[in-house]
Design a protein around this motif. Structure first.
Motif, short mmCIF file in Angstrom:
data_model
loop_
_atom_site.label_atom_id
_atom_site.label_comp_id
_atom_site.label_asym_id
_atom_site.label_seq_id
_atom_site.Cartn_x
_atom_site.Cartn_y
_atom_site.Cartn_z
N TYR A 50 52.11 32.38 38.33
CA TYR A 50 51.84 33.20 37.15
C TYR A 50 51.40 32.30 36.02
O TYR A 50 52.18 31.52 35.48
N ILE A 51 50.15 32.38 35.66
CA ILE A 51 49.55 31.43 34.72
C ILE A 51 49.05 32.14 33.47
O ILE A 51 48.26 33.08 33.57
N LYS A 52 49.49 31.68 32.32
CA LYS A 52 49.00 32.19 31.03
C LYS A 52 47.78 31.36 30.65
O LYS A 52 47.88 30.14 30.51
N THR A 53 46.65 32.00 30.47
CA THR A 53 45.42 31.26 30.18
C THR A 53 45.35 30.78 28.74
O THR A 53 44.67 29.81 28.46
N GLY A 54 46.00 31.50 27.82
CA GLY A 54 45.87 31.14 26.42
C GLY A 54 44.51 31.54 25.86
O GLY A 54 44.12 31.11 24.79
N SER A 55 43.79 32.35 26.61
CA SER A 55 42.44 32.77 26.23
C SER A 55 42.39 34.28 26.06
O SER A 55 43.32 34.99 26.38
N GLY A 56 41.24 34.74 25.64
CA GLY A 56 41.00 36.17 25.54
C GLY A 56 40.72 36.76 26.91
O GLY A 56 40.69 36.06 27.93
N MET A 57 40.50 38.07 26.94
CA MET A 57 40.34 38.78 28.20
C MET A 57 39.10 38.35 28.99
O MET A 57 39.17 38.17 30.20
N ALA A 58 37.96 38.17 28.34
CA ALA A 58 36.74 37.78 29.06
C ALA A 58 36.94 36.42 29.74
O ALA A 58 36.61 36.26 30.92
N ASP A 59 37.48 35.46 29.02
CA ASP A 59 37.72 34.14 29.62
C ASP A 59 38.74 34.22 30.75
O ASP A 59 38.60 33.55 31.77
N THR A 60 39.77 35.04 30.57
CA THR A 60 40.78 35.20 31.62
C THR A 60 40.16 35.81 32.87
O THR A 60 40.47 35.41 33.99
N LEU A 61 39.27 36.78 32.71
CA LEU A 61 38.57 37.35 33.86
C LEU A 61 37.78 36.27 34.60
O LEU A 61 37.78 36.23 35.84
N HIS A 62 37.12 35.40 33.88
CA HIS A 62 36.33 34.34 34.52
C HIS A 62 37.23 33.34 35.26
O HIS A 62 36.89 32.90 36.36
N VAL A 63 38.37 33.00 34.67
CA VAL A 63 39.30 32.10 35.35
C VAL A 63 39.81 32.76 36.64
O VAL A 63 39.83 32.13 37.71
#
Length: 156
Positions: A50-63
């Motif tokens: 379970y990883i928190k990206t620290g980014s917004g939704m668009a960046d999280t989708l790309h990750v």
């Protein structure tokens, strides 16, 4: 898991193989919804999967796309990014994914500039049949499906 009847079922199934799940903690409402879904699935979202990206939704989708992982995303952000993603929605339109928006006219604070008549006119318009038709159609031309569900007067 694709076609699961609820997001809760999908969350439970996604955890079984211990695939990575990414979270965009910068969006409070989505964060609350996601944590509620994990709780309903009786899974504690923690650990290396379970990883928190620290980014917004668009960046999280790309990750999530790059890692072949899961994430909870709103329809609008997914649709605006889908051409660049190797992801497909696993659950759409499930009742436990419903995110109702409200329009509320607040009382003006004394000494502050406000435009209560405009706020009231806006609220009346977005809840009117014409406003609801616009909301119900928004995004359909560009994305092939609406981004929102018009629900004025239907209650929570």
């Amino acid at each position: 898991m694709r076609g699961a009847p609820t997001a809760q079922d999908a969350f439970a199934a996604s955890h079984a193989p211990r695939r990575h799940s990414f979270r965009a903690p910068t969006i409070p409402v989505r964060n609350i919804k996601e944590l509620a879904l994990w709780k309903a699935a009786a899974i504690a979202p923690s650990g290396s999967w379970y990883i928190k990206t620290g980014s917004g939704m668009a960046d999280t989708l790309h990750v999530a796309s790059q890692k072949a992982a899961y994430t909870l995303a709103d329809n609008g952000t997914y649709l605006s990014q889908r051409a660049t993603l190797a992801l497909v929605p696993l659950v759409l339109d499930a009742k436990d994914l419903l995110n109702i928006y409200h329009v509320i006219v607040v009382k003006p604070l004394p000494g502050h500039i406000s435009n209560q008549p405009a706020a009231e006119a806006f609220a009346a318009f977005v809840t009117s049949p014409d406003g609801q038709r616009l909301i119900a159609a928004y995004g359909t031309e560009r994305f092939g499906r609406p981004l929102f569900i018009a629900d004025a007067g239907k209650g929570d």
